[in-house]
Design an enzyme around this catalytic site. Structure first.
Site, short mmCIF file in Angstrom:
data_model
loop_
_atom_site.label_atom_id
_atom_site.label_comp_id
_atom_site.label_asym_id
_atom_site.label_seq_id
_atom_site.Cartn_x
_atom_site.Cartn_y
_atom_site.Cartn_z
CB CYS A 357 81.18 84.77 29.03
SG CYS A 357 82.59 83.70 28.86
O1 LIG Z 1 84.04 80.10 32.50
C1 LIG Z 1 84.69 79.82 31.46
O2 LIG Z 1 84.53 78.79 30.83
C2 LIG Z 1 85.73 80.78 30.94
C3 LIG Z 1 85.38 82.17 31.06
SE1 LIG Z 1 83.97 82.70 29.92
#
Ligand SMILES: O=C(O)CC[SeH]
Length: 407
Positions: A357
């Site tokens: 994210c």
């Molecule tokens: O990539 C990650 O750490 C989890 C999804 Se924001």
């Protein structure tokens, strides 16, 4: 092409695909309907609930299906806020008082860590900035990457309503002392004879499918489950201990009253069936998964240290803390390239510089919060292996990184 970003998301296990595909055509009825098509769908959901419950050592009635981890985390934090509000109204504070939650005496207090996923961090920052709650962000200790239990205990105050600490961090893989935190808080309340409960939650998104997760051993009131981190579909579930009785649980969504009025919305039967199958695979194969991932991750770290002698730093690796078996966070010290620049050149390596994210346009706040210098944090890669990752995959990836960093 080598995929090494399993903490971002995992592919569906083939058996999960099979169950989802079959359910799409065999259990399409509305689970609330009383006719055969509905009953069939309802039965599929009941089976999945049992499978998910077994995976985390819970009762089926403690499991409520959600759209994923973000919904689950938001829901549990909002529930704690509401619980405080309802408790306040019970202790003579009118809604008017509650609406005037700006005054400290009426404000609930949350305790969390400074290394949480944004679906915890940003919710609590919102509560804080709007005056709805006070929040203490416990600093994870630089050397271990762990929050210290005593720091959590020392932060408890008279209005503390919830402690939420993730079970394992998504970028460093460092496992947090959730079980000890819960034990210490419960014994503290017993000693003080205080009845007001401190609700206990952990976001287990990154831990499930990699290490044993048992809600009774952890001692939590709530736990967040995320399917796409353990080869399941992009839905999730929350564990709430005897929801609405022991662990308060107030709906975020209102509508048809599905999930025992806790979570309205016609159920996504095929994906719930897939989540159940993914959970069943974890229950049956965790030891094998865990051993394989640890073997391959350790081989990766040995290969990195041999290939780049004295010029790699393994972030979060410490003799004083435990990590998930699949996660490696490594900084390359002998290059002017930043992590995202390394990855853009290592075209056959699919890894990340941190949480998916976060685009990588800044160094990881998780690493910075652990006291890792900015120059080192900028050159970090998060490499997370999976159930099918092989040593040959690792050799290919390390060679690709070598060719980029030698050029
Ligand atoms: O990539 C990650 O750490 C989890 C999804 Se924001």
């Amino acid at each position: 092409m080598v995929y090494l970003d399993y903490n971002a998301t995992t592919p569906l296990d083939p058996e999960v695909v099979e169950v989802i595909t079959e359910t799409l055509t065999t259990a399409w009825g509305n689970p609330s309907s009383s006719h055969e098509a509905g009953v069939k769908a309802k039965h599929v959901i009941a089976t999945a609930r049992q499978q998910v419950a077994r995976m985390v050592g819970a009762k089926p009635s403690d499991i409520i299906f959600t759209s994923g981890g973000t919904e689950g985390n938001n829901w549990i934090l909002q529930t704690a806020l509401q619980h405080f509000c309802r408790g306040s109204s019970k202790i003579g504070l009118s809604m008017g008082d509650w609406n005037d939650a700006k005054s400290a005496r009426n404000r609930p207090h949350f305790i969390t860590s400074n290394i949480e996923h944004d679906s915890i961090k940003l919710v609590l920052e919102h509560f804080l900035s709007t005056g709805l709650a006070d929040v203490t962000f416990i600093q994870a200790r630089p050397l271990t990457g762990c929050v210290h239990v005593q720091d959590v205990i020392d932060a408890i105050g008279p209005s503390t309503i919830m402690v939420t600490v993730m079970l394992a961090n998504n970028e460093t893989g460092v496992i947090q002392p959730v079980s000890e935190i819960c034990q210490r808080i419960k014994s503290l309340k017993r000693k003080k004879g205080e009845t007001e409960r401190i609700l206990l939650h952990t976001d287990a998104a990154q831990a499930i499918g990699k290490i044993p997760v048992d809600v009774q051993e952890l001692g939590v009131d709530y736990l967040t489950i995320v399917g796409h981190k353990f080869y399941g579909p992009r839905i999730g579930a929350v564990f709430a201990h005897n929801p609405g009785e022991d662990a308060p649980l107030y709906p975020l969504l209102f509508g048809g009253g599905q999930e025992r009025n806790f979570r309205s919305g016609t159920e996504n039967t095929p994906m719930i069936a897939g989540l159940g199958k993914a959970a069943e695979l974890v229950s049956s194969n965790l030891d094998k998964y865990q051993t394989h991932m640890a073997t391959v991750r350790d081989y990766l770290e040995e290969s990195l240290q041999q290939t780049f002698p004295d010029s790699v730093s393994l972030n979060g690796k410490s003799p004083d803390s435990q990590r998930l078996p699949n996660t490696c966070n490594v900084s390359f010290l002998g290059t002017s390239l930043k992590g995202h620049e390394i990855l853009s050149r290592a075209v056959s390596v699919q890894a990340s510089v941190g949480a998916a994210c976060h685009a990588g346009d800044r160094p990881s706040h998780i690493l910075l919060s652990l006291g890792i210098p900015e120059t080192v944090a900028w050159r970090a890669l998060r490499i997370s292996v999976g159930r099918e990752t092989t040593k040959e995959d690792i050799d290919l990836a390390v060679q690709e990184l070598k060719s980029v960093l030698d050029s």
